[in-house]
Structures are given as C-alpha cells and as structure tokens.
Scaffold this active site. Structure first.
Site, mmCIF file in Angstrom:
data_model
loop_
_atom_site.group_PDB
_atom_site.id
_atom_site.type_symbol
_atom_site.label_atom_id
_atom_site.label_comp_id
_atom_site.label_asym_id
_atom_site.label_seq_id
_atom_site.Cartn_x
_atom_site.Cartn_y
_atom_site.Cartn_z
ATOM 1 N N GLY A 9 24.263 -31.354 -9.130
ATOM 2 C CA GLY A 9 25.500 -30.860 -9.759
ATOM 3 C C GLY A 9 25.533 -29.350 -9.839
ATOM 4 N N GLY A 13 29.703 -25.099 -13.345
ATOM 5 C CA GLY A 13 29.174 -25.201 -14.701
ATOM 6 C C GLY A 13 27.688 -24.908 -14.848
ATOM 7 N N ARG A 34 28.914 -32.939 -4.527
ATOM 8 C CA ARG A 34 29.767 -33.576 -3.511
ATOM 9 C C ARG A 34 30.642 -32.553 -2.797
ATOM 10 N NH1 ARG A 34 32.452 -37.499 -7.704
ATOM 11 N NH2 ARG A 34 32.238 -35.484 -8.761
ATOM 12 N N TYR A 153 30.684 -42.508 -23.014
ATOM 13 C CA TYR A 153 29.994 -41.256 -22.650
ATOM 14 C C TYR A 153 28.771 -41.074 -23.558
ATOM 15 C CZ TYR A 153 28.858 -36.375 -21.860
ATOM 16 O OH TYR A 153 28.177 -35.206 -21.581
HETATM 17 P P1 NDP Z 1 30.925 -29.516 -14.588
HETATM 18 O O1 NDP Z 1 32.044 -30.506 -14.414
HETATM 19 O O2 NDP Z 1 31.254 -28.073 -14.522
HETATM 20 O O3 NDP Z 1 29.755 -29.834 -13.535
HETATM 21 C C1 NDP Z 1 29.371 -31.138 -13.242
HETATM 22 C C2 NDP Z 1 28.544 -31.138 -11.967
HETATM 23 O O4 NDP Z 1 28.130 -32.488 -11.717
HETATM 24 C C3 NDP Z 1 29.344 -30.679 -10.766
HETATM 25 O O5 NDP Z 1 28.555 -29.821 -9.986
HETATM 26 C C4 NDP Z 1 29.626 -31.964 -10.011
HETATM 27 O O6 NDP Z 1 29.620 -31.712 -8.610
HETATM 28 C C5 NDP Z 1 28.395 -32.800 -10.368
HETATM 29 N N1 NDP Z 1 28.673 -34.223 -10.202
HETATM 30 C C6 NDP Z 1 29.508 -34.997 -10.927
HETATM 31 N N2 NDP Z 1 29.558 -36.244 -10.427
HETATM 32 C C7 NDP Z 1 28.710 -36.248 -9.350
HETATM 33 C C8 NDP Z 1 28.343 -37.244 -8.413
HETATM 34 N N3 NDP Z 1 28.822 -38.489 -8.469
HETATM 35 N N4 NDP Z 1 27.461 -36.909 -7.440
HETATM 36 C C9 NDP Z 1 26.968 -35.657 -7.373
HETATM 37 N N5 NDP Z 1 27.276 -34.674 -8.225
HETATM 38 C C10 NDP Z 1 28.156 -34.974 -9.214
HETATM 39 O O7 NDP Z 1 30.277 -29.890 -15.996
HETATM 40 P P2 NDP Z 1 28.977 -29.334 -16.771
HETATM 41 O O8 NDP Z 1 28.331 -28.240 -16.044
HETATM 42 O O9 NDP Z 1 29.392 -29.119 -18.174
HETATM 43 O O10 NDP Z 1 28.082 -30.653 -16.743
HETATM 44 C C11 NDP Z 1 26.732 -30.667 -16.331
HETATM 45 C C12 NDP Z 1 25.970 -31.640 -17.208
HETATM 46 O O11 NDP Z 1 25.967 -31.154 -18.550
HETATM 47 C C13 NDP Z 1 26.566 -33.049 -17.260
HETATM 48 O O12 NDP Z 1 25.506 -33.985 -17.200
HETATM 49 C C14 NDP Z 1 27.242 -33.093 -18.641
HETATM 50 O O13 NDP Z 1 27.310 -34.390 -19.144
HETATM 51 C C15 NDP Z 1 26.281 -32.213 -19.435
HETATM 52 N N6 NDP Z 1 26.809 -31.638 -20.674
HETATM 53 C C16 NDP Z 1 27.960 -30.899 -20.660
HETATM 54 C C17 NDP Z 1 28.428 -30.369 -21.856
HETATM 55 C C18 NDP Z 1 29.719 -29.620 -21.922
HETATM 56 O O14 NDP Z 1 30.273 -29.465 -23.040
HETATM 57 N N7 NDP Z 1 30.242 -29.085 -20.829
HETATM 58 C C19 NDP Z 1 27.668 -30.527 -23.098
HETATM 59 C C20 NDP Z 1 26.473 -31.319 -22.975
HETATM 60 C C21 NDP Z 1 26.052 -31.822 -21.800
HETATM 61 P P3 NDP Z 1 30.685 -32.299 -7.563
HETATM 62 O O15 NDP Z 1 31.963 -32.552 -8.292
HETATM 63 O O16 NDP Z 1 30.777 -31.247 -6.505
HETATM 64 O O17 NDP Z 1 30.026 -33.540 -7.063
HETATM 65 C C1 8X3 Z 2 29.412 -32.866 -23.780
HETATM 66 C C2 8X3 Z 2 29.597 -32.422 -25.174
HETATM 67 O O1 8X3 Z 2 30.612 -33.082 -27.432
HETATM 68 O O2 8X3 Z 2 32.031 -33.295 -25.451
HETATM 69 O O3 8X3 Z 2 28.279 -33.646 -23.640
HETATM 70 O O4 8X3 Z 2 30.234 -34.835 -25.836
HETATM 71 S S1 8X3 Z 2 30.663 -33.473 -26.002
#
Ligand code: NDP
Ligand code: 8X3
Length: 252
Positions: A9, A13, A34, A153
């Site tokens: 990913g 982010g 992806r 989630y």
């Molecule tokens: P983004 O949406 O900015 O990034 C998500 C990344 O995950 C992208 O690079 C996307 O790449 C990749 N991804 C999603 N689905 C797939 C798939 N099926 N195969 C391969 N890659 C995939 O979100 P964040 O950076 O915030 O999220 C990163 C992690 O942090 C996640 O696990 C999220 O649950 C976690 N998180 C986020 C928080 C928030 O508030 N933002 C808080 C706590 C945890 P692409 O689409 O190119 O495949």
């Molecule tokens: C992402 C943070 O609070 O939206 O994991 O679940 S929250």
C-alpha cells in the site's frame, strides 16, 4: 549492506510516507499497490533522489495467487526482505450492522485480514529461515476500541491486533520481531475510500482539528524499525493530540 523493506500500500498515505522515510534512511525498497502508474512515478522519484534501489510490484493483496507469483519470483538480489510493513488496508462504508453492505464487508475482510495474511505467509518463512527480520503491522485505534457504525472495519483491525500478538509468539524463537502500530485519525485517502469518493463526507472527520499525517505515522514506524537488535516495540498507539479515544475528539 543496505537492508530491504517491503511496504504494501505504498501508492498513497501512510505507505507512501513510509517509502519516502525509508528511502531517505538508505533502505532499498519494494513498494506495492494496485495503481501501477503511481508506483512507478514514486519509484523513479525516490530512486533518483536518494540513490537506493526500488522495485515497484503491482498486485492486489486480496489475491493469494497474485501475492505468491509477485513475491516468490523476485528479480535476483531482491529475495531477502529484512522488514515487512503490512500497511495496505481500507475501510469501506460506515453504517449500522443491520444496514451494512456485504460487499463492503468482503472488501475489508479480504484486504485487511486475508491480504495481510497472504503477504505474511509468503514473506515470513524466508525471515524465519535466515533467523532475522521484522514484521510491522499497521492496525488502528479501531483495533483497540470500537465506535458506532465501525463494526466490520473495527473487527478487521481487532483481527490485525490479535494476529500481531500471535505472530510475535509464533516467531519468537526465529529471531523475527513483530510490531503492531495503531494510529488514530490520519489525513490520507482513507476517508475518501471509506465514503466511496464523496469528498464532502470524506472531509468531515478532519474538520476542526489537526489530524496525524502519513509522515507522522511513518516517523513512528521508522523508529520501531530502527531500534537495536535486542529491543522490540511490541505495540504502539499514536494519536492526534486532539483525539482522546476512538470516540473523543476536541474540535474547534
Ligand atoms: P490510503 O487510502 O491513503 O492508502 C491505502 C493503501 O492501501 C493504498 O496504497 C492502496 O493502494 C493500498 N491498498 C488498498 N487495498 C489494496 C489491495 N486490495 N491490494 C493492494 N493494495 C491495496 O489510506 P492510509 O494510508 O490511511 O491507510 C494505510 C493503513 O493505515 C490501512 O491499513 C488503514 O486501515 C490504516 N489506518 C489508517 C488510519 C487513517 O485514519 N487514515 C488510521 C489507522 C489505521 P492501491 O489503491 O493502489 O492498491
Ligand atoms: C482508521 C481510524 O478511527 O477511522 O483506522 O477507524 S478510524
């Protein structure tokens, strides 16, 4: 010799911030996602700026066959992964369970739980055989607490939290470290994905407070990844100062 970090990913982010941080730290990178064009642009930019080697790999973590064919057939010199950052993940939808969309549930379960498992099952045997390595799982405050409408989630992130603890025990005698990183609200594409491209709804969680940035979380992950060999950060919760729990925010 430079260490190699695999970041799932990395197209946006937290994952993209990790790619920048680890490249600046002199690590060779395998970046995945992806969206091929984004990965290749990032690889070109970081490769020329930082002088490290970067291998972009396009695959969907939900597909065990794609994960295996990508990670088991790496170009020579890329087969030794020192650090795995299991970051790819998403939330889709926000509704009471009785109104939930089962396709959204499948996307979250298949990505956040099964995808993390497919990648870990493929990468961890090499680490265990070499007697060293570090797996860093990006969980969430939603893996520690629940909030209304968060049901599936939150369940997927509770599963990640449980898997981090299980992996640490299972890998204990192999010398492979396992760290769970649980962020609160981070301003990334996460919210846009959760609300299926509706930018008005996606902005709401970030209104009236300073959320974490991807860079803030990448700093924490980098710290965890660079402790001395005998030290492991098992679990770390990182929140915006304006967030007291999964359900408490101070908005101005
Ligand atoms: P983004 O949406 O900015 O990034 C998500 C990344 O995950 C992208 O690079 C996307 O790449 C990749 N991804 C999603 N689905 C797939 C798939 N099926 N195969 C391969 N890659 C995939 O979100 P964040 O950076 O915030 O999220 C990163 C992690 O942090 C996640 O696990 C999220 O649950 C976690 N998180 C986020 C928080 C928030 O508030 N933002 C808080 C706590 C945890 P692409 O689409 O190119 O495949
Ligand atoms: C992402 C943070 O609070 O939206 O994991 O679940 S929250």
């Amino acid at each position: 010799m430079k260490k190699t970090v695999l970041i799932t990913g990395a197209t946006s982010g937290i994952g993209e911030s990790c790619a920048r941080k680890f490249a600046a730290g002199g690590f060779n990178l395998i970046i995945t996602g992806r969206r091929k064009e984004r990965l290749e642009t990032l690889a070109e930019e970081l490769g020329s700026d930082s002088g490290v080697d970067i291998l972009p790999l396009v695959f969907d973590v939900r597909s065990l066959s794609e994960v295996k064919s990508s990670l088991e057939n790496m170009p020579s010199g890329w087969d030794k992964i020192d650090i795995l950052i299991n970051n790819a993940g998403l939330a889709v939808g926000l509704s009471h369970l009785q109104d939930g969309d089962t396709e959204d549930w499948e996307r979250m379960i298949d990505t956040n739980i099964k995808g993390l498992l497919w990648v870990t099952r493929t990468v961890s045997p090499g680490m265990a055989a070499r007697g060293s390595g570090h797996i860093i799982n990006v969980a969430s405050i939603a893996g520690k607490e629940i909030y209304e409408y968060g049901n599936v989630y939150c369940a997927t992130k509770h599963a990640v939290d449980a898997l981090s603890r299980s992996m640490r025990i299972d890998l204990l005698k192999t010398g492979v470290k396992v760290t769970n990183v649980a962020p609160g609200l981070v301003d990334t594409e996460f919210s846009l994905v959760r609300f299926k491209g509706d930018s008005k709804k996606a902005d709401i969680p970030y209104k009236g407070l300073d959320p974490l940035t991807g860079d803030d979380v990448a700093d924490v992950i980098y710290f965890c990844a660079t402790t001395p060999a005998h030290v492991n950060i098992n679990d770390i919760v990182v929140m915006p100062a304006a967030q007291g729990s999964a359900n408490h925010y101070h908005r101005i």
